[in-house]
Design an enzyme around this catalytic site. Structure first.
Site, PDB file in Angstrom:
ATOM      1  N   PRO A 136       7.347 -81.308  43.566  1.00  0.00           N
ATOM      2  CA  PRO A 136       8.245 -82.065  43.066  1.00  0.00           C
ATOM      3  C   PRO A 136       8.615 -82.077  41.753  1.00  0.00           C
ATOM      4  CG  PRO A 136       6.457 -83.739  44.283  1.00  0.00           C
ATOM      5  CD  PRO A 136       5.801 -82.447  44.323  1.00  0.00           C
ATOM      6  N   CYS A 137       9.132 -81.881  40.543  1.00  0.00           N
ATOM      7  CA  CYS A 137       9.480 -81.958  39.822  1.00  0.00           C
ATOM      8  C   CYS A 137      10.800 -82.723  39.043  1.00  0.00           C
ATOM      9  CB  CYS A 137       9.275 -80.657  39.074  1.00  0.00           C
ATOM     10  SG  CYS A 137      10.113 -79.478  39.839  1.00  0.00           S
ATOM     11  N   HIS A 138      11.128 -82.319  40.510  1.00  0.00           N
ATOM     12  CA  HIS A 138      12.717 -83.229  40.897  1.00  0.00           C
ATOM     13  C   HIS A 138      12.406 -84.691  40.329  1.00  0.00           C
ATOM     14  CE1 HIS A 138      11.825 -82.868  44.575  1.00  0.00           C
ATOM     15  NE2 HIS A 138      12.273 -83.342  45.300  1.00  0.00           N
TER      16      HIS A 138
END
Length: 180
Positions: A136-138
């Site tokens: 989850p880089c978001h």
DNA sequence: GACAGATGAAGGA
DNA sequence: TCCTTCATCTGTC
């Protein structure tokens, strides 16, 4: 990408449908190695993958559906990063530890890795993330709560955060994007 | 070794 | 509060 050619081996690309569109998942014998956003220029999608790989694709499809529904993903296939430096992989491992609906800053990731001040390098590692959404880089924002950037586009980042129930972005999503 | 980048912090308007 | 500038750190070529 010096090690790219050396790391290329047997792989299978399978389409993965979800409410955002059709992602393309790339698998190697070790597991999921890449996930491309809907609309990405990806060639060579195959459907004659081994049973095990097709099972992994179903797991990815279910996990994407769960995350987009604001629920924690269930079982995931093994993540087999085909490339990446030790630093990048360390960043990606940290990202996997961020709970659904929570956010963290680039600087905080850097601090967790024992490298305060390396926030900029963390941003670069996020941009190199081959498995967005599931890694989850978001959920990583700039320290001033601004969006920073996202490989799939800022509108996609807002969409993902909103679906996970991050309040400020559930609200922002309803407004026209400013400067994005 | 040089350059680029999804940052962070500080200072000024 | 917003914008600009500069310092810092890492990856890539």
């Amino acid at each position: 990408m010096k090690n790219r050619i050396a790391s290329e081996k047997m792989s299978w690309r399978l389409p993965v449908r979800c409410s955002l569109g059709e992602f393309v998942a790339t698998f190697t014998a070790e597991g999921l190695s890449e996930l491309d956003f809907p609309g990405s220029q990806v060639e060579g999608a195959v459907t004659n993958a081994p049973q095990e790989v097709q099972g992994w694709a179903k797991l990815v499809e279910r996990a994407l559906a769960d995350v987009l529904a604001g629920k924690p993903p269930g079982a995931l296939p093994p993540l087999a990063f085909a490339r990446g430096t030790d630093f990048q992989k360390a960043v990606w491992r940290e990202l996997q530890g961020i709970p659904l609906g929570k956010t963290i800053s680039y600087g905080e990731i850097a601090a967790r890795l024992g490298k305060p001040g390396a926030a900029r390098a963390v941003g670069a590692a996020c941009g190199a993330n081959p498995i967005p959404v599931l890694v989850p880089c978001h959920r990583v924002l700039a320290s001033n709560r601004k969006l920073g950037g996202f490989s799939g586009g800022l509108s996609m980042k807002i969409e993902l955060l909103a679906r996970e129930g991050v309040r400020e972005f559930a609200r922002v999503r309803e407004l026209p994007l400013r400067g994005a």
